[in-house]
Design an enzyme around this catalytic site. Sequence first.
Site, PDB file in Angstrom:
ATOM      1  N   LYS A   1      -1.618  -1.734   3.521  1.00  0.00           N
ATOM      2  CA  LYS A   1      -2.022  -2.467   2.316  1.00  0.00           C
ATOM      3  C   LYS A   1      -3.290  -3.250   2.649  1.00  0.00           C
ATOM      4  O   LYS A   1      -4.366  -2.666   2.716  1.00  0.00           O
ATOM      5  CB  LYS A   1      -0.855  -3.317   1.821  1.00  0.00           C
ATOM      6  CG  LYS A   1       0.388  -2.438   1.563  1.00  0.00           C
ATOM      7  CD  LYS A   1       1.502  -3.152   0.886  1.00  0.00           C
ATOM      8  CE  LYS A   1       2.800  -2.374   0.905  1.00  0.00           C
ATOM      9  NZ  LYS A   1       2.771  -1.061   0.246  1.00  0.00           N
TER      10      LYS A   1
ATOM     11  N   SER B   1       7.326  -7.243  -4.141  1.00  0.00           N
ATOM     12  CA  SER B   1       6.234  -6.341  -4.500  1.00  0.00           C
ATOM     13  C   SER B   1       6.098  -6.101  -5.999  1.00  0.00           C
ATOM     14  O   SER B   1       5.036  -5.703  -6.461  1.00  0.00           O
ATOM     15  CB  SER B   1       6.399  -5.012  -3.775  1.00  0.00           C
ATOM     16  OG  SER B   1       7.645  -4.445  -4.090  1.00  0.00           O
TER      17      SER B   1
ATOM     18  N   HIS C   1       3.454  -7.349   1.904  1.00  0.00           N
ATOM     19  CA  HIS C   1       2.394  -7.763   0.969  1.00  0.00           C
ATOM     20  C   HIS C   1       1.784  -9.109   1.335  1.00  0.00           C
ATOM     21  O   HIS C   1       0.955  -9.629   0.590  1.00  0.00           O
ATOM     22  CB  HIS C   1       2.936  -7.813  -0.461  1.00  0.00           C
ATOM     23  CG  HIS C   1       3.066  -6.463  -1.067  1.00  0.00           C
ATOM     24  ND1 HIS C   1       2.008  -5.799  -1.646  1.00  0.00           N
ATOM     25  CD2 HIS C   1       4.118  -5.623  -1.147  1.00  0.00           C
ATOM     26  CE1 HIS C   1       2.406  -4.623  -2.084  1.00  0.00           C
ATOM     27  NE2 HIS C   1       3.692  -4.486  -1.791  1.00  0.00           N
TER      28      HIS C   1
END
Length: 393
Positions: free
Chosen positions: A241, A182, A210
């Site tokens: 996300k 990240s 992610h």
Amino acid sequence: MRTDPLSYLQTELNSLKDQGIYRTLRELSGEQAARSTFDGRSVVNLSSNNYLGLTTHPKLRQKAIEAIEQFGVGSGAVRTIAGTMEIHMELERRLAAFKKTEAVVVFQSGFTANAGTVSSILSKEDIVISDELNHASIIDGCRLSRAAIKVFPHKDTDAARKILQDLPAGPRKLLITDGVFSMDGDLGALPSLCALAEEYGCIMMVDDAHASGVFGANGRGTIDHFGMHGRVDIQVGTLSKAIGSLGGYVAGSRALIDFLYHRARPFLFSTSHPPSVAASCIAALDVLQEEPQLIERLWENTRFFQAGLRQLGFNTGLSESPITPVIVGEGARAMALSDRLFQKGVFAMGIAFPTVAKDKARVRTIVTATHTREDLQFALDVFAQVGRELAII
Ligand SMILES: Cc1ncc(COP(=O)(O)O)c(C=O)c1O
């Protein structure tokens, strides 16, 4: 008079201020979008994880509103008591089909998915072999499990092998990596780690927070990207996300998921999502299927922006994803860069120790599918100006 037993906290805060790394929270007015207003200033927003712009997608909004009207605003209980609604089960079935696994369990967040899983499947007799840059939620899960923790240098499969060679055969072993890191935006060494896990009989776990919505067919993640289906025992993803809403999940075998239903402490002891959250996540999975152009646009924007930063002479590290660090060295320098960018209309957060190594402080940028070329060119122009001003380029 009573002395304040918490006075040491202020001392610590003062020390952060002295080092130039004390942060105030930037306040967002309105929507989380490519151009947003933070602290009253309209800026190109390079700080959110809203990769595909789904936080404001009309379909997700609509489904969330319908769910509120149909089912109310809360679930009223933990999943194992009265808080499992049909829509929670539907989301888990949809995620399992998406990830091509037997089953999925949804947690309140990606953080609790990692921490709750690692801490419940391991005990103090076991061993974790973990990449040094794995996410904090993995580290906390490892600590809570009381298993022995062996850390290998970032992406160094040979070092992980050496650790495994020296371990006794008896204890259970978990090999764990992030899919996308990240803070650096590079990819975990998945193919070689999967081979290593098979050779040494380890449980293989990947945190794809992610990567979901970003890598692989329709955003299925790095397991799909590397063709590793069936070789990763535990896949973690987040709904907070690219999916645009809130939550985390674990995908794997039916037995793994049943076990987590019985033993994962955040699942057992914390209330489930409001039905509107589950509804918006289901809608997001539809959007991933129906609008693949969003992911294409994300990658076009990523290539454009990264090439621009590199041409200007910034150090963007080893990024292979839409997360692009601009590495500047000392914490105070990263914070100065971030502040100056913000004053000129670009929001990119400064990140310093202990989140990253002391000499690798950075400004972290994330482009999204919803940034226009003009937004990105504007951001590059501001980076160029401020980078020269601060003698970074
Ligand atoms: C690699 C990684 N794993 C897990 C998480 C936690 O996800 P969530 O924000 O859904 O709790 C994050 C978010 O910061 C992350 O970057």
